[in-house]
Design a protein around this motif. Structure first.
Motif, PDB file in Angstrom:
ATOM      1  N   ILE A 117       0.678 -15.092   0.383  1.00 42.29           N
ATOM      2  CA  ILE A 117       0.606 -13.632   0.268  1.00 42.29           C
ATOM      3  C   ILE A 117       1.840 -13.041   0.931  1.00 42.29           C
ATOM      4  O   ILE A 117       2.159 -13.373   2.074  1.00 42.29           O
ATOM      5  N   CYS A 118       2.529 -12.171   0.203  1.00 45.74           N
ATOM      6  CA  CYS A 118       3.671 -11.437   0.752  1.00 45.74           C
ATOM      7  C   CYS A 118       3.248  -9.985   0.929  1.00 45.74           C
ATOM      8  O   CYS A 118       2.750  -9.355  -0.018  1.00 45.74           O
ATOM      9  N   THR A 119       3.395  -9.460   2.136  1.00 48.72           N
ATOM     10  CA  THR A 119       2.955  -8.100   2.436  1.00 48.72           C
ATOM     11  C   THR A 119       4.113  -7.255   2.929  1.00 48.72           C
ATOM     12  O   THR A 119       5.145  -7.757   3.357  1.00 48.72           O
ATOM     13  N   ASP A 120       3.891  -5.954   2.883  1.00 47.32           N
ATOM     14  CA  ASP A 120       4.855  -5.017   3.431  1.00 47.32           C
ATOM     15  C   ASP A 120       4.107  -3.759   3.795  1.00 47.32           C
ATOM     16  O   ASP A 120       3.320  -3.242   3.001  1.00 47.32           O
ATOM     17  N   GLU A 150       0.844  -1.195   0.000  1.00 48.89           N
ATOM     18  CA  GLU A 150       0.000   0.000   0.000  1.00 48.89           C
ATOM     19  C   GLU A 150       0.877   1.242   0.000  1.00 48.89           C
ATOM     20  O   GLU A 150       1.972   1.257   0.567  1.00 48.89           O
ATOM     21  N   THR A 151       0.409   2.281  -0.686  1.00 47.83           N
ATOM     22  CA  THR A 151       1.107   3.562  -0.679  1.00 47.83           C
ATOM     23  C   THR A 151       0.086   4.681  -0.728  1.00 47.83           C
ATOM     24  O   THR A 151      -1.113   4.441  -0.942  1.00 47.83           O
ATOM     25  N   THR A 152       0.539   5.901  -0.542  1.00 47.10           N
ATOM     26  CA  THR A 152      -0.332   7.075  -0.599  1.00 47.10           C
ATOM     27  C   THR A 152       0.125   7.960  -1.741  1.00 47.10           C
ATOM     28  O   THR A 152       1.304   8.298  -1.837  1.00 47.10           O
ATOM     29  N   ASP A 153      -0.807   8.329  -2.638  1.00 46.16           N
ATOM     30  CA  ASP A 153      -0.437   9.157  -3.782  1.00 46.16           C
ATOM     31  C   ASP A 153      -0.439  10.630  -3.390  1.00 46.16           C
ATOM     32  O   ASP A 153      -0.649  10.990  -2.228  1.00 46.16           O
ATOM     33  N   MET A 154      -0.217  11.505  -4.373  1.00 48.63           N
ATOM     34  CA  MET A 154      -0.071  12.933  -4.091  1.00 48.63           C
ATOM     35  C   MET A 154      -1.359  13.576  -3.582  1.00 48.63           C
ATOM     36  O   MET A 154      -1.338  14.641  -2.982  1.00 48.63           O
ATOM     37  N   GLU A 155      -2.487  12.919  -3.796  1.00 51.17           N
ATOM     38  CA  GLU A 155      -3.764  13.428  -3.309  1.00 51.17           C
ATOM     39  C   GLU A 155      -4.136  12.841  -1.952  1.00 51.17           C
ATOM     40  O   GLU A 155      -5.299  12.904  -1.550  1.00 51.17           O
ATOM     41  N   GLU A 156      -3.152  12.222  -1.286  1.00 52.86           N
ATOM     42  CA  GLU A 156      -3.358  11.587   0.013  1.00 52.86           C
ATOM     43  C   GLU A 156      -4.372  10.453  -0.066  1.00 52.86           C
ATOM     44  O   GLU A 156      -5.034  10.118   0.921  1.00 52.86           O
ATOM     45  N   LEU A 207       8.159  -5.724  -6.829  1.00 51.83           N
ATOM     46  CA  LEU A 207       7.343  -5.339  -7.978  1.00 51.83           C
ATOM     47  C   LEU A 207       6.386  -4.205  -7.613  1.00 51.83           C
ATOM     48  O   LEU A 207       6.140  -3.304  -8.413  1.00 51.83           O
ATOM     49  N   CYS A 208       5.837  -4.262  -6.400  1.00 52.67           N
ATOM     50  CA  CYS A 208       4.965  -3.177  -5.940  1.00 52.67           C
ATOM     51  C   CYS A 208       5.744  -1.872  -5.820  1.00 52.67           C
ATOM     52  O   CYS A 208       5.233  -0.796  -6.161  1.00 52.67           O
ATOM     53  N   GLU A 209       6.997  -1.952  -5.332  1.00 52.63           N
ATOM     54  CA  GLU A 209       7.824  -0.751  -5.239  1.00 52.63           C
ATOM     55  C   GLU A 209       8.043  -0.143  -6.620  1.00 52.63           C
ATOM     56  O   GLU A 209       7.998   1.078  -6.796  1.00 52.63           O
ATOM     57  N   LEU A 210       8.278  -0.988  -7.626  1.00 47.86           N
ATOM     58  CA  LEU A 210       8.420  -0.485  -8.997  1.00 47.86           C
ATOM     59  C   LEU A 210       7.109   0.127  -9.477  1.00 47.86           C
ATOM     60  O   LEU A 210       7.099   1.157 -10.161  1.00 47.86           O
ATOM     61  N   GLY A 211       6.007  -0.534  -9.124  1.00 48.92           N
ATOM     62  CA  GLY A 211       4.693  -0.017  -9.509  1.00 48.92           C
ATOM     63  C   GLY A 211       4.413   1.342  -8.889  1.00 48.92           C
ATOM     64  O   GLY A 211       3.841   2.232  -9.543  1.00 48.92           O
ATOM     65  N   PHE A 212       4.832   1.537  -7.646  1.00 47.36           N
ATOM     66  CA  PHE A 212       4.625   2.826  -6.990  1.00 47.36           C
ATOM     67  C   PHE A 212       5.420   3.923  -7.684  1.00 47.36           C
ATOM     68  O   PHE A 212       5.004   5.086  -7.709  1.00 47.36           O
ATOM     69  N   SER A 213       6.574   3.570  -8.229  1.00 47.85           N
ATOM     70  CA  SER A 213       7.350   4.550  -8.999  1.00 47.85           C
ATOM     71  C   SER A 213       6.577   4.985 -10.241  1.00 47.85           C
ATOM     72  O   SER A 213       6.573   6.167 -10.608  1.00 47.85           O
ATOM     73  N   SER A 214       5.914   4.031 -10.896  1.00 47.97           N
ATOM     74  CA  SER A 214       5.086   4.364 -12.064  1.00 47.97           C
ATOM     75  C   SER A 214       3.896   5.220 -11.657  1.00 47.97           C
ATOM     76  O   SER A 214       3.441   6.081 -12.422  1.00 47.97           O
ATOM     77  N   LEU A 215       3.401   4.980 -10.454  1.00 49.46           N
ATOM     78  CA  LEU A 215       2.254   5.738  -9.944  1.00 49.46           C
ATOM     79  C   LEU A 215       2.534   7.231  -9.931  1.00 49.46           C
ATOM     80  O   LEU A 215       1.658   8.060 -10.189  1.00 49.46           O
TER      81      LEU A 215
END
Length: 594
Positions: free
Chosen positions: A240-243, A178-184, A543-551
């Protein structure tokens, strides 16, 4: 949201017909040039303007006269029978291909209509002439069209992934973060790992916003609803792998409790990629204070625009290489390691700058004890960065990742023995500034204690070496001592037979471990199933970390309200849309609407 316009049969007088999208949106399409317009253009003034400007005709056709004309789909089928793509097919294919590249490059949808198409028309006019320009003009590339194309390609890619999941011979592995985008807005991202044909595939699954709150129950509901929506049983998930925060996605979180309640036998792993957090938990008070001093210094410089500008000007004046510092963050651990290195290497210059600004941070920063602690932290985080970087790749399994962690922790006793003898070879920054025995004595005691605590935390938190001796045949079935396997073990005969095959030995020596066991599914299904159940789970959320970069490319200030689920799937997925199937389905919908 603007009101959607409706088609009127009277619009055929302008030589237009109606196309209906999957979501029910109606769009006008010119019968003469096949151009498709947005729903906002579905009004007489727009249609007549196109007809008069582009085709120089006089409106006046009715429904009955249009029905006697061969439809675009009829023309298309005739050309297909002779193995030739129709004009309409090529226009649609060009439109889809551009939309695909637009999503892959993470560009806004308006770039086609505002930049690419005008440039292409100018180039065509100059290089190829007016006829080529007229053909290019017919390619539909409006904002709405690009958005629609990307949505359709996203659904096709998702359908391919879901079909693969259903066909996988083993339960799939999920990677969730999970991450938070620029709009919180909190975004939940998931990747899936499954078996297809003799290899393990890693694919993007979804990226969805958490609408209400970020509690474990909300994460679980979103996760479960995705599978229910696509009519796939949740028990297709084997691991399931979580972070993330322990309250939400941690190993003992509410989310994990809900998952285990639904799927009691599921394997839950925590991301092994960022062991830096354990360093913070185990830091003695003085080392923790030194780290917080670094954070305050960086935020003093970066958090105030005038200070940042003066800092850059100051470094340009004295000719120092590092003029830009990153903000301290909790989750970007590699950046933190690099920051500590940069701070240590720029120590004297930063100290001068703090004096110049008369900062109250000077006293703590120029303290000799602080500098020694800073050197140790910079060295330690550099080691951790190298460990994390070695696990930052696709295909990393839990066995390989834990071997790397285990190898790293096994270095601690050697480091401790050397430090006891005042040998700081493994900590080059620290070795550089230790000039007296007294300095070496006080820091050596702190380091030895910290390394011992860190070793204990590593063993408890990451369960290092949890692959028992009798299961190590998975890593190398040929060199493994088969006597470790109990005689009552049902697959011992299969293992003995596999070891006797020279051909399989050659495959083992030339293939990746996961691919080797996938290849054995037809010959030794029980061995392959047991091995892959251990190798299939994700070890990290890389892979999620890479995806967050694309986000970050999709959610910008100018696209803050943008729904990115479909765009990010097309951008990240390794799957290629089935263009011919999408175009054929679209033409069938158009034919039904006529």
């Amino acid at each position: 949201m603007s009101k959607k316009r409706k088609w009127d049969d009277d619009y055929v007088r302008y030589w237009f017909t109606c196309t209906t999208e999957v979501d029910g949106t109606q769009r006008p399409q010119c019968v003469l040039c096949n151009s498709v317009f947005s729903n906002a253009d579905l009004r007489p003034s727009k249609l007549s303007d196109h007809f008069n400007r582009q085709h120089g005709g006089i409106a006046g056709h009715d429904v009955s006269s249009l029905k006697h004309m061969p439809t675009p789909s009829d023309q298309s089928e005739t050309l297909k029978a002779f193995g030739v793509a129709s004009h309409e097919d090529t226009l649609l294919q060009a439109s889809y291909q551009f939309a695909y590249l637009c999503a892959k490059e993470k560009n806004p949808h308006t770039i086609a209509e505002k930049l690419v198409k005008p440039c292409a028309l100018e180039i065509a006019q100059i290089v190829l002439g007016p006829d080529a320009q007229k053909k290019l003009q017919q390619v539909p590339l409006s904002d709405d069209v690009i958005h629609s194309r990307i949505d359709e390609m996203s659904q096709d890619i998702l359908q391919q992934v879901l079909e693969d999941i259903k066909a996988s011979p083993l339960k799939v592995g999920i990677q969730l973060a999970e991450t938070t985008d620029m709009e919180e807005c909190s975004q939940l991202m998931a990747f899936v790992r499954y078996i297809k044909e003799r290899e393990i595939i890693e694919e993007f699954l979804f990226c969805e916003p958490l609408q209400l709150s970020m509690k474990g129950i909300d994460v679980f509901n979103l996760f479960r609803d995705f599978f229910l929506k696509h009519k796939i049983a949740l028990d297709v998930c084997g691991s399931i792998c979580t972070d993330g925060a322990s309250s939400m996605l941690g190993e003992n979180s509410e989310f994990v409790a809900y998952v285990k309640k639904e799927l009691p036998h599921i394997v839950i792993t925590h991301c092994l990629l960022n062991p830096h957090a354990l360093v913070i938990k185990t830091l003695p008070t003085k080392l923790r204070d030194a780290l917080f001093t670094v954070v305050r210094v960086i935020n003093f410089i970066k958090g105030r625009a005038p200070n940042h500008r003066l800092f850059q000007a100051f470094f340009e004046e004295i000719g120092i290489e590092y003029s830009v510092l990153l903000f301290h963050t909790e989750m970007r651990w590699l950046s933190r390691g690099q920051i500590l290195t940069h701070i240590f290497e720029m120590y004297e210059e930063i100290n001068q700058f703090l004096h110049h600004k008369s900062s109250n941070l000077v006293d703590g920063f120029e303290n000799k004890e602080f500098k020694i602690h800073l050197a140790y932290l910079a060295d330690l985080f550099k080691h951790l960065n190298e460990l994390s970087a070695s696990m930052q790749r696709t295909g990393m399994n839990t066995v390989s990742a834990r071997e790397k962690l285990s190898a790293f922790v096994r270095k601690f006793p050697f480091w401790q023995k050397r430090i006891e003898k005042r040998n700081f070879t493994n900590f080059p920054f620290l070795e550089e500034i230790i000039v007296s025995d007294n300095e070496g004595i006080f820091i050596a005691a702190e380091i030895i204690l910290h390394l011992q605590q860190l070793s204990n935390f590593f063993h408890g938190y990451f369960s290092i070496g949890d692959l028992d001796e009798a299961s190590k045949w998975i890593l190398d079935p040929f060199l493994f001592n088969i006597d470790f396997v109990d005689d009552s073990y049902l697959m011992k005969n299969d293992l003995a037979e596999l070891r006797a095959s020279g051909q399989i030995l050659m495959e083992f020596e030339t293939m990746k471990l996961e691919d080797f066991w996938c290849a054995q599914f037809t010959v030794f299904p029980n061995l392959a199933k047991t091995a892959l159940e251990i190798l299939l789970p994700f070890a990290t959320t890389y892979l999620c970390e890479l995806g967050f970069s694309s986000l970050l490319h999709f959610k910008t200030k100018s696209r803050s309200s943008f729904n990115l689920s479909d765009d990010i799937r097309v951008a990240i997925s390794k799957k290629v849309p089935r263009f011919s199937d999408i175009i054929e389905q679209k033409q069938q919908l158009q034919q039904k609407s006529m």
